[in-house]
Design an enzyme around this catalytic site. Structure first.
Site, short mmCIF file in Angstrom:
data_model
loop_
_atom_site.label_atom_id
_atom_site.label_comp_id
_atom_site.label_asym_id
_atom_site.label_seq_id
_atom_site.Cartn_x
_atom_site.Cartn_y
_atom_site.Cartn_z
N ILE A 67 0.88 -1.06 0.00
CA ILE A 67 -0.06 -0.12 0.06
C ILE A 67 0.87 1.21 -0.18
CG2 ILE A 67 -1.62 1.07 1.27
CD1 ILE A 67 -2.53 -1.44 2.36
N LEU B 276 2.53 3.83 7.66
CA LEU B 276 2.21 2.62 7.07
C LEU B 276 3.05 1.32 7.68
CD1 LEU B 276 1.42 4.69 4.65
CD2 LEU B 276 0.29 2.76 3.86
N SER C 164 2.56 -7.04 8.51
CA SER C 164 1.17 -6.93 7.96
C SER C 164 0.43 -8.25 7.73
CB SER C 164 0.95 -6.19 6.85
OG SER C 164 1.57 -6.99 5.57
N THR D 163 -6.41 -1.17 10.36
CA THR D 163 -7.14 -2.25 9.58
C THR D 163 -8.38 -2.21 10.38
OG1 THR D 163 -6.97 -4.59 9.51
CG2 THR D 163 -5.66 -3.68 11.25
N ASP D 164 -9.27 -2.80 9.50
CA ASP D 164 -10.56 -3.08 10.20
C ASP D 164 -10.64 -4.64 11.05
OD1 ASP D 164 -10.18 -5.35 8.37
OD2 ASP D 164 -12.17 -5.18 7.30
N GLU D 165 -9.35 -5.10 11.18
CA GLU D 165 -9.29 -6.34 11.88
C GLU D 165 -9.25 -6.11 13.33
OE1 GLU D 165 -6.51 -9.38 10.91
OE2 GLU D 165 -6.90 -9.08 8.67
N TYR E 22 -1.39 -10.19 15.12
CA TYR E 22 -1.30 -9.01 14.26
C TYR E 22 -2.64 -7.93 14.70
CZ TYR E 22 -2.64 -6.23 10.00
OH TYR E 22 -2.79 -5.08 9.32
N LYS F 153 -2.23 -3.97 16.02
CA LYS F 153 -2.54 -2.90 15.30
C LYS F 153 -3.64 -1.96 16.25
CE LYS F 153 -1.97 -1.44 11.77
NZ LYS F 153 -0.88 -0.84 10.98
N LEU G 92 -3.80 -13.53 0.09
CA LEU G 92 -4.68 -14.56 -0.78
C LEU G 92 -4.64 -14.57 -2.08
CD1 LEU G 92 -6.98 -17.06 -0.37
CD2 LEU G 92 -8.43 -15.21 -0.71
N ARG H 80 -14.37 -11.68 3.16
CA ARG H 80 -13.63 -10.53 3.40
C ARG H 80 -14.43 -9.51 2.32
NH1 ARG H 80 -12.35 -12.79 7.06
NH2 ARG H 80 -10.16 -13.53 8.03
P1 NAD Z 1 3.31 -4.57 3.88
O1 NAD Z 1 3.72 -5.65 4.55
O2 NAD Z 1 3.20 -4.80 1.99
O3 NAD Z 1 4.54 -3.52 3.61
C1 NAD Z 1 4.95 -3.03 5.22
C2 NAD Z 1 6.36 -2.09 4.83
O4 NAD Z 1 6.75 -1.75 6.17
C3 NAD Z 1 7.25 -2.71 4.01
O5 NAD Z 1 8.01 -2.05 3.25
C4 NAD Z 1 8.38 -3.21 5.16
O6 NAD Z 1 9.75 -3.09 4.79
C5 NAD Z 1 8.16 -1.75 6.21
N1 NAD Z 1 8.64 -2.29 7.60
C6 NAD Z 1 8.48 -3.04 8.25
N2 NAD Z 1 8.98 -3.05 9.35
C7 NAD Z 1 9.53 -1.75 9.32
C8 NAD Z 1 10.37 -1.14 10.47
N3 NAD Z 1 10.53 -1.83 11.61
N4 NAD Z 1 10.86 -0.09 10.00
C9 NAD Z 1 10.74 0.44 9.01
N5 NAD Z 1 9.80 -0.07 7.88
C10 NAD Z 1 9.25 -1.26 7.97
O7 NAD Z 1 2.12 -4.23 4.17
P2 NAD Z 1 0.82 -3.37 3.42
O8 NAD Z 1 -0.04 -4.61 3.39
O9 NAD Z 1 1.11 -2.39 2.42
O10 NAD Z 1 0.11 -2.67 4.63
C11 NAD Z 1 0.52 -1.18 5.08
C12 NAD Z 1 -0.24 -0.54 6.26
O11 NAD Z 1 -1.37 -0.76 5.97
C13 NAD Z 1 -0.04 -1.67 7.58
O12 NAD Z 1 0.24 -0.75 8.43
C14 NAD Z 1 -1.14 -2.44 7.74
O13 NAD Z 1 -1.52 -2.98 8.88
C15 NAD Z 1 -2.45 -1.69 6.93
N6 NAD Z 1 -3.34 -2.09 6.27
C16 NAD Z 1 -3.24 -3.21 5.16
C17 NAD Z 1 -4.32 -3.80 4.63
C18 NAD Z 1 -4.18 -4.75 3.65
O14 NAD Z 1 -5.03 -5.36 2.99
N7 NAD Z 1 -3.01 -4.89 3.15
C19 NAD Z 1 -5.66 -3.29 4.92
C20 NAD Z 1 -5.68 -2.24 5.96
C21 NAD Z 1 -4.64 -1.71 6.50
O1 DAU Z 2 -8.70 -6.53 6.68
C1 DAU Z 2 -7.51 -6.15 6.55
C2 DAU Z 2 -6.49 -6.99 6.43
O2 DAU Z 2 -6.58 -7.78 5.36
C3 DAU Z 2 -5.05 -6.22 6.72
O3 DAU Z 2 -4.98 -5.52 7.93
C4 DAU Z 2 -4.02 -7.27 6.89
O4 DAU Z 2 -2.61 -6.59 6.86
C5 DAU Z 2 -4.14 -8.16 5.46
O5 DAU Z 2 -3.04 -9.31 5.38
C6 DAU Z 2 -5.42 -8.86 5.26
O6 DAU Z 2 -5.67 -9.78 6.33
P1 DAU Z 2 -6.10 -11.23 5.75
O7 DAU Z 2 -5.98 -12.52 7.12
O8 DAU Z 2 -7.81 -10.92 5.84
O9 DAU Z 2 -5.75 -11.49 4.46
P2 DAU Z 2 -4.88 -12.83 3.68
O10 DAU Z 2 -4.72 -12.47 2.44
O11 DAU Z 2 -4.03 -13.25 4.76
O12 DAU Z 2 -6.29 -13.83 3.83
C7 DAU Z 2 -7.43 -13.50 3.30
C8 DAU Z 2 -8.52 -14.69 3.60
O13 DAU Z 2 -8.01 -15.57 2.86
C9 DAU Z 2 -8.56 -15.01 5.36
O14 DAU Z 2 -9.72 -15.33 5.31
C10 DAU Z 2 -7.34 -16.39 5.15
C11 DAU Z 2 -7.68 -16.91 3.78
N1 DAU Z 2 -6.60 -17.75 3.30
C12 DAU Z 2 -5.25 -17.02 3.20
C13 DAU Z 2 -4.43 -17.53 2.78
C14 DAU Z 2 -3.07 -16.74 2.44
C15 DAU Z 2 -6.78 -18.80 2.72
O15 DAU Z 2 -7.74 -19.60 2.60
N2 DAU Z 2 -5.48 -19.44 2.10
C16 DAU Z 2 -4.38 -18.67 1.92
O16 DAU Z 2 -3.48 -19.26 1.69
#
Ligand code: NAD
Ligand code: DAU
Length: 351
Positions: free
Chosen positions: A13, A82, A86, A131-133, A156, A160, A196, A220
């Site tokens: 992100i 951010l 994650s 996050t919504d989690e 996780y 958060k 996923l 989701r």
């Molecule tokens: P990501 O794992 O892809 O990226 C995280 C980044 O943070 C990486 O570039 C990593 O190198 C950096 N990082 C980790 N530890 C660090 C540290 N100690 N110092 C400096 N940098 C560090 O994560 P993402 O999916 O892009 O999520 C970004 C943010 O958005 C997170 O805070 C996550 O909780 C939140 N978020 C993610 C989702 C989602 O669906 N991916 C949804 C809602 C909220």
């Molecule tokens: O809701 C926001 C969150 O969404 C973020 O805060 C997190 O950073 C992000 O990782 C994501 O969390 P989830 O656990 O929902 O995402 P993930 O992609 O890991 O899994 C999505 C769904 O799919 C979950 O119900 C678990 C399931 N899953 C996941 C994987 C990796 C599977 O069934 N098989 C898999 O191999």
């Protein structure tokens, strides 16, 4: 000229947010702070790395001396935070790094911002991306709203939730200007293929098993990552200090339906017999404490600040699949080395 620190800007992100801010605001200086864990990758930012209003700083937010020095040297006007660990499955396997980065790292940033802005808080903003989690798990009905009680259920989401509470506490106690958003599941380009959607795309391409946890009936709410970063831009500029905004896609899918959709689209794109990728689906042991359903009510953001998602899911999935099929080198680079060890351990299979 505003100077904004984006932490975690080399991640999924974060890289989309850095790109949007650098391109949209040529009069802002964007500083990307990232320690480049397995999830951080400067390849994600190749197209803007030489922009005159962009700079990358490699550093770890858990190192408070480094963070304090950076804030003293740079005098930031705003922070978009951010940087985080994650991935839920990794937090279940080893929670400690999530505590360090997501909680302790956030507090170091809060302390540094508080010190740096102590004489003038007007125009400053510490934006915590969450996050919504944190709200826990829903049954088949209902939605998370901004004042839904917190009920995090994985290491996780607990980390958060803890950081959200600390950000709010710094606002109430020290008057630090903050804003928080809590977003649903993002998808799109540059997402690390442990999540996923990119995991399934990569495995379908390679004809590997598609590991669906439990019965695949968890739900989701999926949002196109570029719509998430547009919401962050709107909230940063027009959101009210001290407030929380929920961000979601109004786009609920069970995991199994989503995996079926990915299989069917990819059969067509890869000219495979219809139904052949679905044969790769393998039901595996459920995630421990697996949250059943997340669903967001984003009316506060939509009605209050005028944001809405721009892309339909079918179009977004199509674009995402095309991106992963075209960017094979990126995919190979990020899935080599340490990732292979993680994958073998997680799924008990050979890569
Ligand atoms: P990501 O794992 O892809 O990226 C995280 C980044 O943070 C990486 O570039 C990593 O190198 C950096 N990082 C980790 N530890 C660090 C540290 N100690 N110092 C400096 N940098 C560090 O994560 P993402 O999916 O892009 O999520 C970004 C943010 O958005 C997170 O805070 C996550 O909780 C939140 N978020 C993610 C989702 C989602 O669906 N991916 C949804 C809602 C909220
Ligand atoms: O809701 C926001 C969150 O969404 C973020 O805060 C997190 O950073 C992000 O990782 C994501 O969390 P989830 O656990 O929902 O995402 P993930 O992609 O890991 O899994 C999505 C769904 O799919 C979950 O119900 C678990 C399931 N899953 C996941 C994987 C990796 C599977 O069934 N098989 C898999 O191999």
């Amino acid at each position: 000229m505003k100077k904004i620190l984006i932490t975690g800007g080399a991640g999924f992100i974060g890289s989309h947010l850095v790109r949007l801010m650098v391109n949209k605001y040529p009069n802002y200086e964007i500083v990307n702070l990232d320690t480049l864990t397995y999830a951080g990758n400067l390849e994600n930012l190749k197209d803007i790395e030489n922009a005159s209003n962009y700079r990358f700083v490699k550093g770890d937010i858990t190192n408070h001396c480094f963070v304090d020095e950076l804030f003293k040297k740079e005098s930031f006007d705003g922070v978009m935070h951010l940087a985080a660990e994650s991935h839920v499955d990794r937090s279940i396997a080893s929670p400690m790094q999530f505590i360090m980065t997501n909680i302790i790292g956030t507090v170091h940033l809060l302390n540094a911002a508080r010190e740096s802005w102590k004489d003038k808080i007007e125009g400053k903003c510490f934006y915590h991306i969450s996050t919504d989690e944190v709200y826990g798990s829903l049954g088949n009905e209902g939605y998370f709203v901004e004042d839904t009680s917190y009920d995090p259920r994985s290491p996780y989401s607990a980390s958060k939730a803890s950081s959200d509470h600390l950000v709010r506490a710094y606002h109430h106690t020290y008057n630090l200007p903050i804003v928080i958003s809590n977003c649903s599941n993002n998808y799109g380009s540059f997402q690390f293929p442990e999540k996923l959607i990119p995991l399934m795309i990569n495995n379908i391409k390679q004809e590997k098993p598609l590991p669906v946890y439990g019965k695949g009936d968890n739900v989701r709410d999926w949002l196109w990552v570029e719509d998430h970063v547009k919401a962050i831009d709107v909230i940063y500029h027009n959101g009210k200090i001290g407030e929380t905004y929920n961000i979601g896609g109004d786009n609920e899918w069970t995991n199994l339906d989503l995996v079926h959709a990915l299989c069917d689209i990819m059969d067509e794109k890869l000219n495979k017999p219809s139904g052949s990728s679905r044969n790769l689906i393998t039901f595996v042991e459920d995630r421990k404490g697996h949250d059943h359903r997340y669903a967001i009510d984003a009316r506060k953001l939509k009605l209050g600040l005028g944001w809405k998602p721009s892309l339909q899911f079918d179009e977004g999935l199509d674009k995402t699949i095309d991106w992963y099929l075209q960017n094979t080198e990126w995919l190979e680079n990020v899935t080599s080395g340490a990732y292979q060890d993680y994958y073998k351990e997680q799924y008990k299979v050979n890569v």
